[in-house]
Design an enzyme around this catalytic site. Structure first.
Site, PDB file in Angstrom:
ATOM      1  CB  ALA A 172       1.780  -2.833  10.465  1.00  0.00           C
ATOM      2  CE1 TYR A 199      -1.453  -6.646  11.097  1.00  0.00           C
ATOM      3  CE2 TYR A 199      -3.748  -7.371  11.041  1.00  0.00           C
ATOM      4  CZ  TYR A 199      -2.738  -6.548  10.572  1.00  0.00           C
ATOM      5  OH  TYR A 199      -3.010  -5.622   9.589  1.00  0.00           O
ATOM      6  CB  SER A 204      -6.572  -4.669  10.059  1.00  0.00           C
ATOM      7  OG  SER A 204      -6.856  -5.986   9.656  1.00  0.00           O
ATOM      8  CG  ASP A 217      -1.949  -1.043   1.255  1.00  0.00           C
ATOM      9  OD1 ASP A 217      -1.980  -1.863   0.313  1.00  0.00           O
ATOM     10  OD2 ASP A 217      -2.754  -1.078   2.209  1.00  0.00           O
ATOM     11  CD  GLU A 245      -7.057 -11.356  11.470  1.00  0.00           C
ATOM     12  OE1 GLU A 245      -7.538 -11.495  10.334  1.00  0.00           O
ATOM     13  OE2 GLU A 245      -6.905 -12.312  12.258  1.00  0.00           O
TER      14      GLU A 245
HETATM   15  P1  NAP Z   1       3.044  -4.778   3.768  1.00  0.00           P
HETATM   16  O1  NAP Z   1       3.166  -4.906   2.292  1.00  0.00           O
HETATM   17  O2  NAP Z   1       3.422  -5.919   4.631  1.00  0.00           O
HETATM   18  O3  NAP Z   1       3.921  -3.510   4.198  1.00  0.00           O
HETATM   19  C1  NAP Z   1       4.194  -3.239   5.548  1.00  0.00           C
HETATM   20  C2  NAP Z   1       5.198  -2.116   5.600  1.00  0.00           C
HETATM   21  O4  NAP Z   1       5.504  -1.850   6.986  1.00  0.00           O
HETATM   22  C3  NAP Z   1       6.537  -2.441   4.926  1.00  0.00           C
HETATM   23  O5  NAP Z   1       7.017  -1.269   4.292  1.00  0.00           O
HETATM   24  C4  NAP Z   1       7.422  -2.799   6.098  1.00  0.00           C
HETATM   25  O6  NAP Z   1       8.785  -2.588   5.863  1.00  0.00           O
HETATM   26  C5  NAP Z   1       6.908  -1.803   7.123  1.00  0.00           C
HETATM   27  N1  NAP Z   1       7.285  -2.140   8.491  1.00  0.00           N
HETATM   28  C6  NAP Z   1       7.199  -3.341   9.115  1.00  0.00           C
HETATM   29  N2  NAP Z   1       7.646  -3.257  10.381  1.00  0.00           N
HETATM   30  C7  NAP Z   1       8.033  -1.973  10.556  1.00  0.00           C
HETATM   31  C8  NAP Z   1       8.603  -1.266  11.629  1.00  0.00           C
HETATM   32  N3  NAP Z   1       8.872  -1.852  12.808  1.00  0.00           N
HETATM   33  N4  NAP Z   1       8.910   0.041  11.463  1.00  0.00           N
HETATM   34  C9  NAP Z   1       8.668   0.655  10.288  1.00  0.00           C
HETATM   35  N5  NAP Z   1       8.116   0.047   9.218  1.00  0.00           N
HETATM   36  C10 NAP Z   1       7.810  -1.259   9.359  1.00  0.00           C
HETATM   37  O7  NAP Z   1       1.567  -4.362   4.180  1.00  0.00           O
HETATM   38  P2  NAP Z   1       0.405  -3.674   3.291  1.00  0.00           P
HETATM   39  O8  NAP Z   1      -0.427  -4.756   2.730  1.00  0.00           O
HETATM   40  O9  NAP Z   1       0.991  -2.661   2.409  1.00  0.00           O
HETATM   41  O10 NAP Z   1      -0.453  -3.007   4.445  1.00  0.00           O
HETATM   42  C11 NAP Z   1      -0.218  -1.653   4.841  1.00  0.00           C
HETATM   43  C12 NAP Z   1      -0.841  -1.417   6.199  1.00  0.00           C
HETATM   44  O11 NAP Z   1      -2.233  -1.664   6.146  1.00  0.00           O
HETATM   45  C13 NAP Z   1      -0.315  -2.311   7.313  1.00  0.00           C
HETATM   46  O12 NAP Z   1      -0.342  -1.554   8.504  1.00  0.00           O
HETATM   47  C14 NAP Z   1      -1.331  -3.432   7.401  1.00  0.00           C
HETATM   48  O13 NAP Z   1      -1.330  -3.993   8.674  1.00  0.00           O
HETATM   49  C15 NAP Z   1      -2.599  -2.663   7.091  1.00  0.00           C
HETATM   50  N6  NAP Z   1      -3.685  -3.417   6.466  1.00  0.00           N
HETATM   51  C16 NAP Z   1      -3.441  -4.124   5.321  1.00  0.00           C
HETATM   52  C17 NAP Z   1      -4.490  -4.796   4.705  1.00  0.00           C
HETATM   53  C18 NAP Z   1      -4.275  -5.596   3.443  1.00  0.00           C
HETATM   54  O14 NAP Z   1      -5.134  -6.409   3.110  1.00  0.00           O
HETATM   55  N7  NAP Z   1      -3.200  -5.359   2.706  1.00  0.00           N
HETATM   56  C19 NAP Z   1      -5.782  -4.725   5.255  1.00  0.00           C
HETATM   57  C20 NAP Z   1      -5.978  -3.980   6.404  1.00  0.00           C
HETATM   58  C21 NAP Z   1      -4.930  -3.303   6.989  1.00  0.00           C
HETATM   59  P3  NAP Z   1       9.721  -3.747   5.221  1.00  0.00           P
HETATM   60  O15 NAP Z   1       9.551  -3.607   3.735  1.00  0.00           O
HETATM   61  O16 NAP Z   1      11.083  -3.369   5.706  1.00  0.00           O
HETATM   62  O17 NAP Z   1       9.239  -5.052   5.755  1.00  0.00           O
HETATM   63  N1  GDD Z   2      -0.911 -16.623   4.379  1.00  0.00           N
HETATM   64  C1  GDD Z   2      -1.525 -17.799   4.151  1.00  0.00           C
HETATM   65  N2  GDD Z   2      -0.795 -18.852   3.669  1.00  0.00           N
HETATM   66  N3  GDD Z   2      -2.855 -17.895   4.396  1.00  0.00           N
HETATM   67  C2  GDD Z   2      -3.456 -19.077   4.117  1.00  0.00           C
HETATM   68  C3  GDD Z   2      -2.762 -20.185   3.621  1.00  0.00           C
HETATM   69  C4  GDD Z   2      -1.358 -20.081   3.397  1.00  0.00           C
HETATM   70  O1  GDD Z   2      -0.680 -20.992   2.966  1.00  0.00           O
HETATM   71  N4  GDD Z   2      -3.654 -21.196   3.439  1.00  0.00           N
HETATM   72  C5  GDD Z   2      -4.840 -20.746   3.818  1.00  0.00           C
HETATM   73  N5  GDD Z   2      -4.740 -19.458   4.242  1.00  0.00           N
HETATM   74  C6  GDD Z   2      -5.845 -18.637   4.759  1.00  0.00           C
HETATM   75  C7  GDD Z   2      -5.576 -18.001   6.111  1.00  0.00           C
HETATM   76  O2  GDD Z   2      -5.783 -18.950   7.158  1.00  0.00           O
HETATM   77  C8  GDD Z   2      -6.613 -16.877   6.095  1.00  0.00           C
HETATM   78  O3  GDD Z   2      -7.864 -17.362   6.479  1.00  0.00           O
HETATM   79  C9  GDD Z   2      -6.682 -16.473   4.621  1.00  0.00           C
HETATM   80  O4  GDD Z   2      -6.036 -17.523   3.881  1.00  0.00           O
HETATM   81  C10 GDD Z   2      -6.019 -15.159   4.283  1.00  0.00           C
HETATM   82  O5  GDD Z   2      -4.711 -15.165   4.801  1.00  0.00           O
HETATM   83  P1  GDD Z   2      -3.683 -13.996   4.428  1.00  0.00           P
HETATM   84  O6  GDD Z   2      -3.602 -13.820   2.958  1.00  0.00           O
HETATM   85  O7  GDD Z   2      -2.425 -14.275   5.190  1.00  0.00           O
HETATM   86  O8  GDD Z   2      -4.405 -12.676   4.962  1.00  0.00           O
HETATM   87  P2  GDD Z   2      -5.140 -12.370   6.355  1.00  0.00           P
HETATM   88  O9  GDD Z   2      -6.616 -12.294   6.066  1.00  0.00           O
HETATM   89  O10 GDD Z   2      -4.691 -13.247   7.426  1.00  0.00           O
HETATM   90  O11 GDD Z   2      -4.577 -10.908   6.680  1.00  0.00           O
HETATM   91  C11 GDD Z   2      -4.526  -9.893   5.659  1.00  0.00           C
HETATM   92  O12 GDD Z   2      -5.706  -9.137   5.685  1.00  0.00           O
HETATM   93  C12 GDD Z   2      -5.897  -8.392   6.906  1.00  0.00           C
HETATM   94  C13 GDD Z   2      -7.224  -7.641   6.750  1.00  0.00           C
HETATM   95  O13 GDD Z   2      -8.287  -8.517   6.991  1.00  0.00           O
HETATM   96  C14 GDD Z   2      -3.268  -9.060   5.918  1.00  0.00           C
HETATM   97  O14 GDD Z   2      -3.078  -8.195   4.841  1.00  0.00           O
HETATM   98  C15 GDD Z   2      -3.412  -8.222   7.175  1.00  0.00           C
HETATM   99  O15 GDD Z   2      -2.306  -7.318   7.274  1.00  0.00           O
HETATM  100  C16 GDD Z   2      -4.722  -7.430   7.062  1.00  0.00           C
HETATM  101  O16 GDD Z   2      -4.908  -6.608   8.192  1.00  0.00           O
END
Ligand code: NAP
Ligand code: GDD
Length: 323
Positions: free
Chosen positions: A83, A151, A126, A13, A128
């Site tokens: 994060a 988380y 999130s 993001d 979550e």
């Molecule tokens: P991401 O690709 O995992 O990126 C996370 C970022 O946080 C990376 O730049 C990482 O740096 C940085 N980071 C990790 N630990 C840190 C620390 N201690 N200090 C400073 N930076 C740190 O996650 P994303 O999918 O872009 O998500 C962005 C944000 O939205 C996160 O807060 C996530 O929890 C939240 N969120 C994501 C989703 C989703 O579905 N993607 C949904 C809801 C909320 P490195 O590159 O060095 O690891």
């Molecule tokens: N990662 C992963 N790997 N997940 C798996 C697998 C596997 O091999 N097999 C099944 N799953 C299932 C997980 O148990 C979960 O139910 C679902 O796939 C999605 O897993 P993830 O893609 O790891 O995402 P998440 O839903 O746990 O978390 C993501 O979405 C959150 C918002 O709802 C992350 O982006 C979080 O940072 C974010 O907050």
């Protein structure tokens, strides 16, 4: 020229948001961690070419660096996307997860309160944070939040810190509760990218199976480039608050797998195996969002489930040899 700091700028993001803000004429300051290997692949094109894009080493667990960056820049906007974002990993490193995802938010809020109170703050909350089975769906900002992972607990603490600094100190501290959102830039250990990469490799004879965990969980999957537009809009509102960003559609992991394999003409049953090591101590079985609050501020999702699956596979087919 408006100025913004993005923590987590090297992430999925963060990289899309940096591009969006730069396209709107912002000066963007990205915080990145110092790592022993390169993690800047998603922003290298900006570092090398855009004079309005700057990066700094910092860590949300290190108050000195974060406070220093905020007090030096005193930006118009701070987007806290940094994060430890992997739910399964948070069971293995719960203390670090709480430190980065909850205490880190406190560090940012305190620095803004003391050194730059005009700065608008966005917290990446999130879906979550939800998670109890049996609660009426779809979920919105009024749904009970009883998280099922370290988380989720950390994100809920940060959510309340954001509220408390908004209500207690009058800061513009706003938040979006975002449901899962994906893209070709998704990290390879999240389930969608793990599947799309595996399908591309299997189709090209570079891998022979895909090992997954729970296929029955349901997720509301959207498109990251669209979700960062919602984040930007949330920050531009007159008042801070809580906004839900989701598509309102949910699918099982199994459906994602089947759509992905059938898109390249394969049957998933021939390739997918289950291993309990990818399952979690607690699972959130169902996520589906009610994004009425975001619709009210003019945001709507466009990419459909099958388009997301196809776009991720198309990308991975074209980048088979990328690390
Ligand atoms: P991401 O690709 O995992 O990126 C996370 C970022 O946080 C990376 O730049 C990482 O740096 C940085 N980071 C990790 N630990 C840190 C620390 N201690 N200090 C400073 N930076 C740190 O996650 P994303 O999918 O872009 O998500 C962005 C944000 O939205 C996160 O807060 C996530 O929890 C939240 N969120 C994501 C989703 C989703 O579905 N993607 C949904 C809801 C909320 P490195 O590159 O060095 O690891
Ligand atoms: N990662 C992963 N790997 N997940 C798996 C697998 C596997 O091999 N097999 C099944 N799953 C299932 C997980 O148990 C979960 O139910 C679902 O796939 C999605 O897993 P993830 O893609 O790891 O995402 P998440 O839903 O746990 O978390 C993501 O979405 C959150 C918002 O709802 C992350 O982006 C979080 O940072 C974010 O907050």
């Amino acid at each position: 020229m408006k100025t913004a700091i993005i923590s987590g700028v090297t992430g999925q993001d963060g990289s899309y948001l940096a591009e969006l803000l730069l396209s709107k004429g912002y000066e963007v300051h990205g915080i990145m961690r110092r790592l022993s290997s390169f993690a800047s692949g998603r922003i290298d094109h900006l570092v090398n070419s855009n004079p309005n894009f700057h990066t700094y080493y910092g860590d949300l667990c290190d108050g000195t660096s974060i406070t220093g960056i905020i007090s030096d820049i005193q930006p118009d906007e701070f987007y806290n996307l940094g994060a430890m974002s992997h739910v399964k990993v948070s069971f293995e490193i719960p203390q670090y997860t709480l430190e980065a995802n909850a205490v880190g938010v406190l560090i940012v809020l305190e620095a803004i309160r003391k050194f730059s109170p005009h700065t608008k703050f966005y917290q990446a909350s999130s879906s979550e944070m939800f998670g109890v089975p049996g609660v009426p769906a779809p979920y919105n900002e009024n749904t009970p939040m009883i998280p099922q992972s370290p988380y989720g607990v950390a994100k809920l603490a940060a959510y309340h810190l954001t509220r408390q600094y908004r209500e207690g100190y009058g800061l513009f501290a706003t938040t979006g509760i975002l449901f899962n959102h994906e893209s070709p830039r998704r990290g390879g250990t999240f389930v969608t990218k793990k599947i799309s990469q595996a399908v591309a490799r299997i189709k090209n004879g570079m891998q022979d199976s895909l090992v997954l965990g729970n296929l029955d969980a349901k997720r509301d999957w959207g498109w990251s480039p669209e979700f960062v537009e919602a984040i930007y809009l949330i920050m531009q509102q007159e008042k801070p608050g809580v906004f839900v960003v989701a598509t309102g559609e949910t699918h099982t992991i199994r459906e994602f797998v089947e759509e992905a394999f059938s898109y390249v003409g394969l049957d998933s049953k021939d390739y997918v195996r289950i291993d309990d090591k990818y399952k979690r101590p607690n699972e959130v079985p169902l996520l589906i969002g009610d994004a009425s609050s975001s619709k009210k501020i003019g945001w709507e999702p466009k990419m459909k489930f099958h388009e997301i699956v196809h776009a991720m596979i198309d990308y991975d087919m074209e980048h088979l040899n990328d690390k």
